[in-house]
Design a protein around this motif. Structure first.
Motif, PDB file in Angstrom:
ATOM      1  N   ILE A 157       0.845  -1.203   0.000  1.00 17.23           N
ATOM      2  CA  ILE A 157       0.000   0.000   0.000  1.00 17.23           C
ATOM      3  C   ILE A 157       0.877   1.250   0.000  1.00 17.23           C
ATOM      4  CG2 ILE A 157      -1.833   1.241   1.228  1.00 17.23           C
ATOM      5  CD1 ILE A 157      -2.799  -1.436   0.241  1.00 17.23           C
ATOM      6  N   TYR A 158       1.967   1.219   0.773  1.00 19.74           N
ATOM      7  CA  TYR A 158       2.877   2.366   0.848  1.00 19.74           C
ATOM      8  C   TYR A 158       3.546   2.609  -0.503  1.00 19.74           C
ATOM      9  CZ  TYR A 158       6.259   5.664   2.770  1.00 19.74           C
ATOM     10  OH  TYR A 158       6.987   6.798   3.026  1.00 19.74           O
ATOM     11  N   MET A 159       3.922   1.527  -1.190  1.00 20.54           N
ATOM     12  CA  MET A 159       4.565   1.644  -2.496  1.00 20.54           C
ATOM     13  C   MET A 159       3.625   2.319  -3.498  1.00 20.54           C
ATOM     14  SD  MET A 159       6.294  -1.280  -4.943  1.00 20.54           S
ATOM     15  CE  MET A 159       4.790  -2.262  -5.085  1.00 20.54           C
ATOM     16  N   VAL A 160       2.380   1.870  -3.543  1.00 15.85           N
ATOM     17  CA  VAL A 160       1.391   2.445  -4.464  1.00 15.85           C
ATOM     18  C   VAL A 160       1.108   3.908  -4.107  1.00 15.85           C
ATOM     19  CG1 VAL A 160      -1.040   2.344  -5.166  1.00 15.85           C
ATOM     20  CG2 VAL A 160       0.332   0.266  -5.143  1.00 15.85           C
ATOM     21  N   LYS A 161       1.053   4.206  -2.813  1.00 14.45           N
ATOM     22  CA  LYS A 161       0.850   5.591  -2.357  1.00 14.45           C
ATOM     23  C   LYS A 161       1.978   6.487  -2.900  1.00 14.45           C
ATOM     24  CE  LYS A 161       2.576   6.941   1.466  1.00 14.45           C
ATOM     25  NZ  LYS A 161       3.388   8.125   1.041  1.00 14.45           N
ATOM     26  N   THR A 162       3.215   6.004  -2.830  1.00 15.95           N
ATOM     27  CA  THR A 162       4.369   6.756  -3.332  1.00 15.95           C
ATOM     28  C   THR A 162       4.255   6.992  -4.832  1.00 15.95           C
ATOM     29  OG1 THR A 162       5.761   5.795  -1.593  1.00 15.95           O
ATOM     30  CG2 THR A 162       6.899   6.807  -3.454  1.00 15.95           C
ATOM     31  N   TYR A 218       4.964   6.622 -12.916  1.00 11.59           N
ATOM     32  CA  TYR A 218       4.058   5.499 -13.182  1.00 11.59           C
ATOM     33  C   TYR A 218       2.749   6.094 -13.686  1.00 11.59           C
ATOM     34  CZ  TYR A 218       7.203   2.191 -10.920  1.00 11.59           C
ATOM     35  OH  TYR A 218       8.287   1.405 -10.607  1.00 11.59           O
ATOM     36  N   LYS A 219       1.972   5.304 -14.383  1.00 12.36           N
ATOM     37  CA  LYS A 219       0.715   5.800 -14.965  1.00 12.36           C
ATOM     38  C   LYS A 219      -0.500   5.090 -14.353  1.00 12.36           C
ATOM     39  CE  LYS A 219       3.029   8.448 -17.800  1.00 12.36           C
ATOM     40  NZ  LYS A 219       3.099   9.902 -17.543  1.00 12.36           N
ATOM     41  N   HIS A 220      -0.519   4.983 -13.040  1.00  8.09           N
ATOM     42  CA  HIS A 220      -1.631   4.307 -12.364  1.00  8.09           C
ATOM     43  C   HIS A 220      -2.906   5.151 -12.426  1.00  8.09           C
ATOM     44  CE1 HIS A 220       1.335   1.523 -11.010  1.00  8.09           C
ATOM     45  NE2 HIS A 220       1.826   2.273 -10.033  1.00  8.09           N
ATOM     46  N   GLN A 221      -4.032   4.457 -12.514  1.00  8.06           N
ATOM     47  CA  GLN A 221      -5.333   5.132 -12.517  1.00  8.06           C
ATOM     48  C   GLN A 221      -5.932   5.233 -11.114  1.00  8.06           C
ATOM     49  OE1 GLN A 221      -6.447   6.516 -15.439  1.00  8.06           O
ATOM     50  NE2 GLN A 221      -4.428   5.800 -16.098  1.00  8.06           N
ATOM     51  N   GLY A 222      -5.400   4.446 -10.189  1.00  8.17           N
ATOM     52  CA  GLY A 222      -5.899   4.451  -8.819  1.00  8.17           C
ATOM     53  C   GLY A 222      -5.264   3.312  -8.043  1.00  8.17           C
ATOM     54  N   MET A 223      -5.586   3.225  -6.764  1.00  6.61           N
ATOM     55  CA  MET A 223      -4.951   2.244  -5.887  1.00  6.61           C
ATOM     56  C   MET A 223      -5.220   0.802  -6.316  1.00  6.61           C
ATOM     57  SD  MET A 223      -5.442   1.713  -1.784  1.00  6.61           S
ATOM     58  CE  MET A 223      -7.166   1.263  -1.951  1.00  6.61           C
ATOM     59  N   PHE A 224      -6.487   0.449  -6.524  1.00  5.91           N
ATOM     60  CA  PHE A 224      -6.821  -0.945  -6.843  1.00  5.91           C
ATOM     61  C   PHE A 224      -6.258  -1.365  -8.191  1.00  5.91           C
ATOM     62  CE2 PHE A 224     -10.277   0.236  -3.850  1.00  5.91           C
ATOM     63  CZ  PHE A 224      -9.944  -0.662  -2.844  1.00  5.91           C
ATOM     64  N   GLN A 225      -6.314  -0.459  -9.177  1.00  4.11           N
ATOM     65  CA  GLN A 225      -5.751  -0.753 -10.496  1.00  4.11           C
ATOM     66  C   GLN A 225      -4.245  -0.974 -10.381  1.00  4.11           C
ATOM     67  OE1 GLN A 225      -3.740   1.796 -12.340  1.00  4.11           O
ATOM     68  NE2 GLN A 225      -3.317   0.250 -13.899  1.00  4.11           N
ATOM     69  N   ALA A 226      -3.566  -0.160  -9.578  1.00  2.00           N
ATOM     70  CA  ALA A 226      -2.118  -0.265  -9.396  1.00  2.00           C
ATOM     71  C   ALA A 226      -1.738  -1.586  -8.732  1.00  2.00           C
ATOM     72  CB  ALA A 226      -1.617   0.910  -8.553  1.00  2.00           C
ATOM     73  N   LEU A 227      -2.432  -1.934  -7.655  1.00  2.00           N
ATOM     74  CA  LEU A 227      -2.149  -3.191  -6.949  1.00  2.00           C
ATOM     75  C   LEU A 227      -2.393  -4.398  -7.855  1.00  2.00           C
ATOM     76  CD1 LEU A 227      -3.761  -2.354  -3.486  1.00  2.00           C
ATOM     77  CD2 LEU A 227      -1.326  -2.752  -3.902  1.00  2.00           C
ATOM     78  N   THR A 228      -3.493  -4.352  -8.626  1.00  2.00           N
ATOM     79  CA  THR A 228      -3.828  -5.447  -9.551  1.00  2.00           C
ATOM     80  C   THR A 228      -2.766  -5.585 -10.628  1.00  2.00           C
ATOM     81  OG1 THR A 228      -6.178  -5.020  -9.179  1.00  2.00           O
ATOM     82  CG2 THR A 228      -5.616  -6.368 -11.088  1.00  2.00           C
TER      83      THR A 228
END
Length: 300
Positions: A123-128, A144-154
């Protein structure tokens, strides 16, 4: 109840301090592995960073990564402060004579911090990643080009598996060990000392507030270099196997930063760190102390 109260206290503090976490993250990534004076400084100081982010990315960008930040704080501090609270209530932090033991307090704080931080590492990694994402004209560090937390973790989980999700977790532990042991040890020691001096009435909220303020200063000074290295470890680009391309670990990150950016490079964003960690430490420890006091007063 100790774990729940600890998690809620940290979340309450996080809502107010998350914009400072965004500023801190970007200032720590600015000029990464570049000698001073060889790169464009998008963020000159904490206040300039606030204005720049608000103007270019929009005001909502100052709360980037709030969802993972809240989950991380609940997980990390729920476990950390909850475990520490149980140790304190059980009398494990006092000597046979009944006096407070700073060494036991530091050890308990470090152990409690490690458990919480390791579990919350993905969670901390995705937050960063989310907090570093910015418009191209003010972007710093790897984007990174994440759309949100759940998309990033997935996405990370599908690409790199559990190893990818916990990338940087071990490197982040020294930061937590030093930060957690310093924070809880100085908070308990200062509170104990103030009680002995009888500066404030027993059980006064001022006691917790002053102890938390002292603790905040100590934490920032002790943790800053490890915080910079940790942010960079988590945010670095990876290869197809999910292995970091810039740093081999926390020690490598510290050495490379010191070699290319000098000692001051290891303290990048320390102003933002204090404005973030100082109030966060004060608020979370104050809320924690007051919630526990209310619970033990009215629930028993």
């Amino acid at each position: 109840m100790d774990f729940l109260m600890s998690g809620l206290a940290a979340c309450g503090a996080c809502v107010f301090t998350n914009p400072l976490e965004v500023v801190k993250t970007r200032m720590q990534l600015q000029g990464e592995l570049k000698a001073p004076g060889t790169y464009q400084r998008h963020y000159r100081n904490v206040f300039h960073a606030f204005i720049t982010i608000g103007k270019v990315d929009g005001l909502a960008a100052l709360q980037k990564g709030l969802a993972p930040a809240l989950i991380y704080q609940f997980l990390m501090n729920g476990i950390r402060l909850g475990t520490y609270g149980l140790a304190e209530a059980g009398g494990y932090l006092h000597t046979a004579e009944g006096t407070h033991s700073p060494a036991r307090s530091a050890a308990a704080g470090a152990m409690a911090g490690v458990m919480g931080a390791y579990l919350g590492s993905p969670i901390y990694m995705v937050k960063t990643h989310l907090q570093a994402q910015a418009a191209s004209e003010i972007a710093v560090g790897h984007q990174y080009k994440h759309q949100g937390m759940f998309q990033a973790l997935t996405e990370i989980g599908q690409k790199h598996g559990l190893v990818g999700l916990w990338r940087g977790a071990l490197g982040g532990l020294p930061r937590v060990i030093i930060g957690s042991s310093t924070q809880l040890c100085t908070f308990s020691s200062t509170k104990d000392l103030l009680s002995q001096w009888e500066i404030f009435p027993p059980q006064s909220w001022k006691l917790a507030l002053v102890a938390a303020m002292v603790s905040g200063i100590a934490v920032v000074l002790a943790m800053a270099p490890f915080d910079v290295a940790c942010t960079r470890l988590y945010n670095q680009p990876t290869n197809a196997q999910g292995k970091g391309l810039m740093y081999r670990g926390i020690l490598d990150a510290l050495l490379q930063t010191a070699r290319t950016e000098g000692i001051f490079g290891m303290y990048k964003g320390i102003g933002a760190s204090y404005f973030r960690l100082g109030p966060h430490t004060v608020l979370s420890l104050f809320f924690w102390d007051q919630l526990r006091s209310l619970y033990y007063t009215y629930a028993k």
